[in-house]
Design a protein around this motif. Sequence first.
Motif, mmCIF file in Angstrom:
data_model
loop_
_atom_site.group_PDB
_atom_site.id
_atom_site.type_symbol
_atom_site.label_atom_id
_atom_site.label_comp_id
_atom_site.label_asym_id
_atom_site.label_seq_id
_atom_site.Cartn_x
_atom_site.Cartn_y
_atom_site.Cartn_z
ATOM 1 N N TYR A 122 13.101 -1.685 9.350
ATOM 2 C CA TYR A 122 12.167 -2.773 9.044
ATOM 3 C C TYR A 122 11.219 -2.347 7.925
ATOM 4 C CZ TYR A 122 8.326 -6.123 10.093
ATOM 5 O OH TYR A 122 7.350 -7.087 10.029
ATOM 6 N N LEU A 123 10.675 -1.147 8.061
ATOM 7 C CA LEU A 123 9.755 -0.615 7.056
ATOM 8 C C LEU A 123 10.458 -0.402 5.719
ATOM 9 C CD1 LEU A 123 7.964 1.883 9.412
ATOM 10 C CD2 LEU A 123 6.873 -0.065 8.276
ATOM 11 N N GLU A 124 11.646 0.154 5.756
ATOM 12 C CA GLU A 124 12.393 0.395 4.511
ATOM 13 C C GLU A 124 12.702 -0.909 3.800
ATOM 14 O OE1 GLU A 124 14.693 4.500 5.879
ATOM 15 O OE2 GLU A 124 15.618 2.557 6.310
ATOM 16 N N GLN A 125 13.132 -1.905 4.552
ATOM 17 C CA GLN A 125 13.457 -3.200 3.948
ATOM 18 C C GLN A 125 12.200 -3.919 3.450
ATOM 19 O OE1 GLN A 125 16.636 -4.375 3.221
ATOM 20 N NE2 GLN A 125 17.000 -2.234 3.753
ATOM 21 N N GLY A 126 11.104 -3.778 4.190
ATOM 22 C CA GLY A 126 9.842 -4.366 3.732
ATOM 23 C C GLY A 126 9.377 -3.749 2.427
ATOM 24 N N MET A 127 9.520 -2.434 2.321
ATOM 25 C CA MET A 127 9.146 -1.760 1.071
ATOM 26 C C MET A 127 10.062 -2.199 -0.062
ATOM 27 S SD MET A 127 6.511 -0.224 1.991
ATOM 28 C CE MET A 127 6.104 0.824 0.640
ATOM 29 N N LYS A 128 11.345 -2.314 0.229
ATOM 30 C CA LYS A 128 12.296 -2.767 -0.789
ATOM 31 C C LYS A 128 11.912 -4.168 -1.292
ATOM 32 C CE LYS A 128 17.168 -3.897 -1.396
ATOM 33 N NZ LYS A 128 18.470 -4.012 -0.722
ATOM 34 N N PHE A 129 11.515 -5.040 -0.375
ATOM 35 C CA PHE A 129 11.143 -6.402 -0.743
ATOM 36 C C PHE A 129 9.939 -6.420 -1.672
ATOM 37 C CE2 PHE A 129 9.038 -10.516 0.076
ATOM 38 C CZ PHE A 129 10.074 -11.367 -0.256
ATOM 39 N N THR A 130 8.886 -5.699 -1.295
ATOM 40 C CA THR A 130 7.678 -5.722 -2.119
ATOM 41 C C THR A 130 7.901 -5.017 -3.455
ATOM 42 O OG1 THR A 130 5.281 -5.480 -2.129
ATOM 43 C CG2 THR A 130 6.513 -3.678 -1.159
ATOM 44 N N LEU A 131 8.730 -3.984 -3.475
ATOM 45 C CA LEU A 131 9.011 -3.308 -4.737
ATOM 46 C C LEU A 131 9.899 -4.157 -5.648
ATOM 47 C CD1 LEU A 131 9.444 0.342 -3.405
ATOM 48 C CD2 LEU A 131 7.497 -0.590 -4.688
ATOM 49 N N THR A 132 10.685 -5.049 -5.048
ATOM 50 C CA THR A 132 11.546 -5.953 -5.823
ATOM 51 C C THR A 132 10.772 -7.153 -6.351
ATOM 52 O OG1 THR A 132 13.496 -5.313 -4.554
ATOM 53 C CG2 THR A 132 13.616 -7.407 -5.744
ATOM 54 N N TYR A 133 9.962 -7.763 -5.480
ATOM 55 C CA TYR A 133 9.315 -9.031 -5.824
ATOM 56 C C TYR A 133 7.834 -8.918 -6.150
ATOM 57 C CZ TYR A 133 13.669 -11.072 -4.258
ATOM 58 O OH TYR A 133 14.996 -11.395 -4.124
ATOM 59 N N GLY A 134 7.253 -7.748 -6.010
ATOM 60 C CA GLY A 134 5.847 -7.576 -6.368
ATOM 61 C C GLY A 134 4.911 -7.846 -5.214
ATOM 62 N N ASP A 135 3.682 -8.110 -5.557
ATOM 63 C CA ASP A 135 2.611 -8.312 -4.585
ATOM 64 C C ASP A 135 2.954 -9.456 -3.634
ATOM 65 O OD1 ASP A 135 0.144 -7.680 -3.549
ATOM 66 O OD2 ASP A 135 -0.935 -9.023 -4.903
ATOM 67 N N ILE A 136 2.808 -9.220 -2.331
ATOM 68 C CA ILE A 136 3.121 -10.259 -1.350
ATOM 69 C C ILE A 136 1.803 -10.821 -0.810
ATOM 70 C CG2 ILE A 136 4.517 -10.821 0.696
ATOM 71 C CD1 ILE A 136 6.169 -9.687 -1.704
ATOM 72 N N ASN A 137 1.425 -10.512 0.424
ATOM 73 C CA ASN A 137 0.165 -11.015 0.968
ATOM 74 C C ASN A 137 -0.334 -10.102 2.084
ATOM 75 O OD1 ASN A 137 1.495 -11.752 3.389
ATOM 76 N ND2 ASN A 137 2.014 -13.757 2.548
ATOM 77 N N ASP A 138 -1.528 -10.379 2.544
ATOM 78 C CA ASP A 138 -2.182 -9.564 3.554
ATOM 79 C C ASP A 138 -1.359 -9.483 4.845
ATOM 80 O OD1 ASP A 138 -4.429 -7.984 4.338
ATOM 81 O OD2 ASP A 138 -5.204 -9.690 5.479
ATOM 82 N N ALA A 139 -0.839 -10.608 5.315
ATOM 83 C CA ALA A 139 -0.060 -10.620 6.558
ATOM 84 C C ALA A 139 1.174 -9.726 6.445
ATOM 85 C CB ALA A 139 0.348 -12.049 6.910
ATOM 86 N N PHE A 140 1.814 -9.737 5.306
ATOM 87 C CA PHE A 140 2.996 -8.910 5.087
ATOM 88 C C PHE A 140 2.641 -7.428 5.187
ATOM 89 C CE2 PHE A 140 5.838 -6.536 2.274
ATOM 90 C CZ PHE A 140 7.090 -6.946 2.735
ATOM 91 N N TYR A 141 1.605 -7.023 4.490
ATOM 92 C CA TYR A 141 1.224 -5.609 4.496
ATOM 93 C C TYR A 141 0.648 -5.174 5.843
ATOM 94 C CZ TYR A 141 2.294 -5.989 -0.382
ATOM 95 O OH TYR A 141 2.954 -6.218 -1.560
ATOM 96 N N ASN A 142 -0.064 -6.062 6.513
ATOM 97 C CA ASN A 142 -0.543 -5.746 7.859
ATOM 98 C C ASN A 142 0.630 -5.529 8.807
ATOM 99 O OD1 ASN A 142 -3.256 -5.813 7.242
ATOM 100 N ND2 ASN A 142 -3.519 -7.942 7.869
ATOM 101 N N SER A 143 1.676 -6.333 8.644
ATOM 102 C CA SER A 143 2.861 -6.187 9.478
ATOM 103 C C SER A 143 3.541 -4.845 9.242
ATOM 104 C CB SER A 143 3.839 -7.336 9.214
ATOM 105 O OG SER A 143 4.959 -7.226 10.053
ATOM 106 N N LEU A 144 3.631 -4.439 7.973
ATOM 107 C CA LEU A 144 4.231 -3.133 7.670
ATOM 108 C C LEU A 144 3.401 -2.007 8.288
ATOM 109 C CD1 LEU A 144 5.355 -3.402 3.930
ATOM 110 C CD2 LEU A 144 6.770 -3.563 5.981
ATOM 111 N N CYS A 145 2.103 -2.072 8.126
ATOM 112 C CA CYS A 145 1.241 -1.010 8.674
ATOM 113 C C CYS A 145 1.300 -0.983 10.194
ATOM 114 C CB CYS A 145 -0.191 -1.183 8.174
ATOM 115 S SG CYS A 145 -0.363 -0.841 6.412
ATOM 116 N N SER A 146 1.321 -2.138 10.817
ATOM 117 C CA SER A 146 1.426 -2.224 12.267
ATOM 118 C C SER A 146 2.746 -1.628 12.761
ATOM 119 C CB SER A 146 1.310 -3.688 12.698
ATOM 120 O OG SER A 146 1.606 -3.836 14.060
#
Length: 133
Positions: free
Chosen positions: A51-75
């Motif tokens: 989940y974390l690897e794919q989330g990082m891949k998404f943000t590195l591919t598409y750029g800045d996402i949002n607070d909820a997305f990053y909170n989910s990764l940190c959680s």
Amino acid sequence: MPYKCMIKSNICPNIRYGADLSLSKARQAISQCKRATSNQPEHILELMVYYLEQGMKFTLTYGDINDAFYNSLCSMFVKAIHTLTKHPSLKDDFMPRLVAIIQSARDIGWGVYDSMLDELIRKYPEAKSLCNG
């Protein structure tokens, strides 16, 4: 593993083709796996890290996402570290991937890198040198 397909299609969708990001559906795959595997830690930890690897891949591919997305990764990172500390025999399998996730978060912003690094070092102080290299 069908759970990985659910995670990838929901946390790292191809938005260029109209796919939607759904953090709740990606997390739901992990919950379903917990029930189906009687909460086997190696399977659950695999999905959390994926989940974390794919989330990082998404943000590195598409750029800045949002607070909820990053909170989910940190959680999810906190949950992965918590699971790993309960099952130290899995450390050698998962620590390199967790360190790689932290290293890929360096330039993201939103406090993701600092949050993940702080959590890892709090539980595994020896990992600091791995992350700063």
